[in-house]
Design a protein around this motif. Structure first.
Motif: not given
Length: 277
Positions: A7-10, A227-230, A262-263
């Motif tokens: 996951f990464a927070s965007v 947003y969240v990148l999954q 992103v991380r």
């Protein structure tokens, strides 16, 4: 089946730029995805569920029914009933022709832009398709730097699903909406999304809403609008260590490819706890 995730927070200001980067990485246009997610909580002891109830006979395949029974006869968990909706379904009135209502998602909006309801459209709750999604609490004590958990899903009857869920020992808790964009990169599903709440001025219903409010009345769970990148890979045989290792390596490779943007990292295990308290 097992699911491996990162996951990464965007931040909201980075959303459009990341959409463009993911479009280039995957060589595909983002697929818009808006889902109603109903949350149900177990209130009966494990093993109490009986399979021969009401609309459960309408499940598409016997295999689906077996998976449902296995999920619901497990421990005391929250489960989600998920259904796709369209931008045009928000703020509509009852439909007169249900055959035209669930044709699929509208792609008329640019990626990442808020969907705009179409004039003359309507939402038909009785024709809403659903699927049951079960996600176990992530496995503990694993050496891998990815989140790993057992997952399962099964098709459910259309329309009002509450009676069937009650018969299976689950009661309705709440619902929310997830909106975002989906990309496919080899065997990895990328979902850039955020959670939306229903208007707070509305009284909390005791069951799923039969009509959806205007899209502009929906509010992000995260006040900043982030947003969240999954990134997820589904592995059919979770007991096959070689397959699990290979899937993890694919996620690590994606993490390196996106490291400048992103991380991607492992989620906190307890934040994904689905056990009913």
């Amino acid at each position: 089946m097992h699911e491996l995730l990162l996951f990464a927070s965007v931040p909201v200001h980075q959303h459009h730029e990341l959409l463009q980067q993911l479009t280039g990485l995957t060589a595909m246009q983002p697929r818009r995805c808006i889902e109603r997610r109903l949350v149900f909580k177990a209130y009966r002891k494990p093993g109490f569920v009986t399979p021969r109830v009401g609309a459960s006979q309408d499940l598409q395949q016997s295999g689906d029914l077996q998976r449902v029974n296995k999920m619901l006869n497990g421990g005391m968990f929250y489960v989600q009933v998920v259904g796709p909706v369209r931008p045009a379904d928000f703020g509509g009135s009852p439909a007169s022709d249900p055959d035209t209502q669930m044709a699929g998602m509208e792609d008329s909006n640019p990626p990442g832009e808020n969907p705009t309801p179409q004039q003359g459209s309507a939402y038909e709750y009785d024709q809403q398709p659903w699927k049951l999604e079960f996600r176990d609490i992530p496995e503990a004590g694993t050496r891998s730097a990815v989140t790993t958990r057992v997952m399962a899903s099964a098709a459910l009857p259309r329309g009002d699903i509450v009676a069937s869920m009650n018969a299976w020992g689950y009661s309705f808790v709440t619902e929310y909406v997830v909106e975002g964009d989906v990309f496919i990169h080899n065997d990895i599903v990328l979902f850039l999304h955020r959670v939306l709440h229903f208007p707070s001025k509305e009284p909390e219903p005791r069951g799923p809403r039969r009509q959806l409010p205007a899209w502009t009345d929906m509010t992000p769970l995260e006040k900043s609008g982030s947003y969240v990148l999954q990134a997820a890979i589904a592995v059919q045989d979770g007991g096959n260590q070689e397959t699990m290792k290979k899937a993890s390596q694919h996620l690590f490779g994606l993490r390196e490819q996106l490291s400048s943007a992103v991380r991607l990292e492992q989620a906190d295990r307890l934040s994904l706890d689905t056990r009913a308290k």
